[in-house]
Scaffold this motif. Structure first.
Motif, mmCIF file in Angstrom:
data_model
loop_
_atom_site.group_PDB
_atom_site.id
_atom_site.type_symbol
_atom_site.label_atom_id
_atom_site.label_comp_id
_atom_site.label_asym_id
_atom_site.label_seq_id
_atom_site.Cartn_x
_atom_site.Cartn_y
_atom_site.Cartn_z
ATOM 1 N N ILE A 7 0.584 4.852 -2.025
ATOM 2 C CA ILE A 7 0.458 6.305 -1.217
ATOM 3 C C ILE A 7 1.510 7.162 -1.607
ATOM 4 O O ILE A 7 1.403 8.024 -2.022
ATOM 5 N N TRP A 12 2.631 4.851 6.983
ATOM 6 C CA TRP A 12 1.331 2.989 6.512
ATOM 7 C C TRP A 12 1.754 2.284 7.491
ATOM 8 O O TRP A 12 0.576 1.320 8.494
ATOM 9 N N ILE A 42 -4.061 11.833 4.244
ATOM 10 C CA ILE A 42 -5.194 10.694 3.003
ATOM 11 C C ILE A 42 -6.464 10.169 3.585
ATOM 12 O O ILE A 42 -6.390 9.771 4.613
ATOM 13 N N TYR A 52 -7.384 7.836 -1.354
ATOM 14 C CA TYR A 52 -6.432 6.054 -1.913
ATOM 15 C C TYR A 52 -7.525 5.621 -3.090
ATOM 16 O O TYR A 52 -6.350 5.538 -3.596
ATOM 17 N N TYR A 66 -5.896 3.920 -5.793
ATOM 18 C CA TYR A 66 -6.466 2.201 -6.253
ATOM 19 C C TYR A 66 -6.672 2.252 -7.458
ATOM 20 O O TYR A 66 -6.147 0.776 -7.880
ATOM 21 N N GLU A 87 0.509 -0.685 0.184
ATOM 22 C CA GLU A 87 -0.116 0.175 -0.452
ATOM 23 C C GLU A 87 0.637 1.216 0.325
ATOM 24 O O GLU A 87 0.151 2.293 -0.294
ATOM 25 N N LEU A 111 0.381 9.099 -4.586
ATOM 26 C CA LEU A 111 0.056 9.835 -4.129
ATOM 27 C C LEU A 111 0.411 11.354 -3.582
ATOM 28 O O LEU A 111 0.410 12.165 -4.525
#
Length: 321
Positions: free
Chosen positions: A183, A219, A258, A263, A267, A179, A186
């Motif tokens: 991120i 995360w 976020i 997200y 994704y 993940e 992003l």
């Protein structure tokens, strides 16, 4: 004709969704969600623009159809209300990059592939804009110039394969959660939106490294220390990593928060890119608990950065742990 097209295009592919709509009923027919016409009775096409996720869950309770609806709305050019100020993730490449991998859960090679294609597109765009402007744009943000300290030697920084290999090399040692790659992307897009910085062959590596350093702190429960990244990228000292991260956060205006919907939008864009390339994308979307965790952790980290910015010498006192 559209019915025939839906049979040959994979679920989730943007090619299966119309880019225009004359009415909500006809649009629902076109995207295969005609069973929800009653729920959308009285809606105009423009109402789709402002429909919130919470309201959408009431209208379409099932996860699969709701995700299909959200992907289809993006093809109409409507941004999600919760992230209307964030940059949209778009990609142009038709990749020739071949990956020989087995399917696992998740298959990290396929996730890295998707991120590599987007970064390659951004670098192409940046180099073209720099050429047109005629300015030495690399000197605008000299802290991200990789000429003196490349992350890895003997890597073609302008090719999709070189970008893929760079990300794979970092991940092979760092082993942070997949993940974090979403991120990281992003944060890079947010940096571009806020500062107008161009991704170039001379700067995308340090920018990506800084994004990864921050993303895994947001995360992962057991995140790497900045000193760990000096072992991954031997050309960088701890001082280099700290300075790089500090400047990256400053340019982000310390906004590392976020939303779950933001997200999700990244994704699904990455997943759609993989599906268009006929590759599996086995990273699962965030569950309810993970969505809450992402929002809480990213907001808490943002607040911590702002507090340290006010009361101490700078964010490096916190983030360089």
């Amino acid at each position: 004709r559209f019915h025939e097209m839906k049979q040959t295009v994979k679920y989730g592919s943007s090619l299966s969704f119309p880019s225009e709509a004359t009415s909500v009923d006809s649009w629902l027919d076109a995207i295969g969600l005609e069973k929800y016409k009653a729920a959308f009775q009285g809606f105009e096409v423009q109402d789709l623009r402002t429909l919130t996720n919470s309201r959408l869950r009431e209208l379409i309770p099932a996860d699969g159809p709701r995700k299909r609806w959200q992907l289809a709305r993006k093809e109409l050019g409507f941004n999600l209300p919760e992230s209307s100020t964030e940059p949209k993730l778009k990609f142009n490449s038709t990749s020739s990059l071949y990956i020989n991998s087995t399917i696992s859960v998740p298959c990290i090679d396929e996730i890295i592939f998707c991120v590599s294609i987007v970064i390659h597109d951004r670098v192409d765009e940046g180099e073209q804009q720099a050429l047109v402007s005629g300015r030495d744009v690399a000197n605008i943000f000299p802290m991200f110039d990789v000429k003196q300290k490349p992350l890895f030697h003997q890597v073609d920084t302008s090719s999709e394969a070189g970008i893929f290999q760079t990300i794979k090399s970092i991940y092979a040692i760092a082993k942070f959660s997949p993940e974090c790659l979403v991120i990281s992307l992003l944060y890079i897009e947010r940096l571009r939106s806020i500062t107008g910085i161009l991704l170039l062959t001379s700067n995308w590596q340090p920018i990506l490294l800084a994004a990864m350093v921050v993303a895994q702190k947001v995360w992962d429960d057991s995140s790497l220390l900045n000193v760990d990244f000096t072992m991954i990228c031997s050309a960088y000292t701890l001082k280099d990593i700290n300075s790089l991260e500090k400047r990256f956060l400053e340019l982000l205006e310390f906004n590392v928060s976020i939303t779950a919907s933001l997200y999700a939008s990244y994704y699904f864009e990455l997943r759609t890119l993989c599906e268009k390339s006929e590759r599996p994308f086995t990273l699962k979307p965030l569950g309810d608990e993970e969505r809450r965790r992402l929002e809480q952790r990213s907001l808490a980290f943002k607040d911590e950065l702002h507090q340290q910015r006010r009361w101490r010498s700078g964010p490096a006192d916190v983030v360089s742990r």
